[in-house]
Motif scaffolding. Structure first.
Motif, short mmCIF file in Angstrom:
data_model
loop_
_atom_site.label_atom_id
_atom_site.label_comp_id
_atom_site.label_asym_id
_atom_site.label_seq_id
_atom_site.Cartn_x
_atom_site.Cartn_y
_atom_site.Cartn_z
N PHE A 1 33.53 4.23 -27.59
CA PHE A 1 34.85 4.81 -27.71
C PHE A 1 35.23 4.81 -29.19
O PHE A 1 34.94 3.86 -29.90
CB PHE A 1 35.88 3.98 -26.94
CG PHE A 1 35.69 3.97 -25.45
CD1 PHE A 1 35.02 4.97 -24.78
CD2 PHE A 1 36.24 2.93 -24.70
CE1 PHE A 1 34.86 4.94 -23.40
CE2 PHE A 1 36.09 2.90 -23.33
CZ PHE A 1 35.41 3.90 -22.67
N ASP B 1 42.35 8.50 -26.60
CA ASP B 1 41.42 9.49 -26.07
C ASP B 1 41.39 9.39 -24.54
O ASP B 1 41.51 8.30 -23.98
CB ASP B 1 40.00 9.28 -26.60
CG ASP B 1 39.82 9.80 -28.01
OD1 ASP B 1 40.75 10.43 -28.55
OD2 ASP B 1 38.74 9.56 -28.58
N ILE C 1 39.61 9.48 -20.90
CA ILE C 1 38.31 9.10 -20.34
C ILE C 1 38.09 9.91 -19.06
O ILE C 1 38.94 9.90 -18.16
CB ILE C 1 38.25 7.60 -20.02
CG1 ILE C 1 38.56 6.76 -21.26
CG2 ILE C 1 36.86 7.24 -19.45
CD1 ILE C 1 38.74 5.27 -20.97
N THR D 1 34.59 10.61 -23.42
CA THR D 1 35.95 10.56 -23.94
C THR D 1 36.24 11.87 -24.67
O THR D 1 35.35 12.47 -25.30
CB THR D 1 36.19 9.37 -24.90
OG1 THR D 1 35.23 9.40 -25.96
CG2 THR D 1 36.10 8.05 -24.15
N HIS E 1 42.53 6.42 -20.01
CA HIS E 1 42.51 6.61 -21.46
C HIS E 1 42.04 5.34 -22.17
O HIS E 1 42.03 4.25 -21.60
CB HIS E 1 43.89 7.03 -21.97
CG HIS E 1 44.94 5.99 -21.77
ND1 HIS E 1 45.61 5.84 -20.59
CD2 HIS E 1 45.43 5.03 -22.59
CE1 HIS E 1 46.47 4.84 -20.68
NE2 HIS E 1 46.38 4.33 -21.89
#
Length: 187
Positions: free
Chosen positions: A19, A24, A26, A128, A153
């Motif tokens: 990550f 971001d 997922i 991601t 996220h």
């Protein structure tokens, strides 16, 4: 187990498993199923040392690998990691550990929670996506017809599943690395 080696003609068309940014999104490419066969979870938690292999479908795998290569080349994702040993939970941990980021996900209500988190069924990849590229990513995935779902996220370091906190990556990292070392020594 099959190991493969290949030639990458353009290093800019690759992805790593870690990550990279808090916030971001997922996603899971592929489909979860109620299957704990052949998993570390079945062996270690349920004391079932021998079971059938986990779910695998060659055609699904081909489709998932093809779309993953496409979204990497289009630079729509920031990371990609296959779901394998330990299942989804450990794929997420492995992605979170390098930069000490966490994750907040929601499990699939149609799948047993233990199977959702620890199944080693194949043909699944965690990716991601930056918020700015989320719409483009979703458009490509919908057009492809390959199953995918939003998981949650990336967080600053907390691990949350279904609105329940499981601590912080700094603490889980120590446990994870200790268990990983033990697992390697057993092999």
């Amino acid at each position: 187990i099959i190991g493969m080696v290949g030639v990458i003609s353009d290093m800019n068309s690759t992805s790593t498993l870690m990550f990279k940014h808090k916030g971001d999104m997922i996603f899971l490419i592929g489909r979860s199923c109620n299957d704990i066969n052949g998993s570390d979870y079945a062996t270690l938690w349920h004391n079932i040392p021998i079971s059938s292999p986990p779910h695998y479908n060659f055609r699904e795998e081909q489709e998932i690998q093809a779309i993953t290569a496409q979204i990497i080349q289009k630079k729509l994702i920031r990371s990609a990691h296959d779901v394998s040993n330990g299942g989804l939970f450990f794929a997420l941990l492995e992605s979170a550990v390098p930069l000490e980021l966490g994750f907040d996900i929601t499990s699939d209500a149609e799948i047993r929670k233990d199977a959702f988190l620890f199944s080693e069924a194949q043909s699944r990849i965690v990716v991601t996506v930056s918020p700015q590229k989320q719409d483009d990513f979703i458009d490509v995935m919908v057009d492809s017809g390959v199953p995918f779902s939003a998981l949650g996220h990336v967080t600053k370091g907390e691990i949350r599943i279904d609105d329940e906190s499981y601590g912080y990556i700094t603490d889980l990292r120590k446990k994870f690395l200790t268990r990983f070392k033990q697992w390697l020594e057993e092999k």
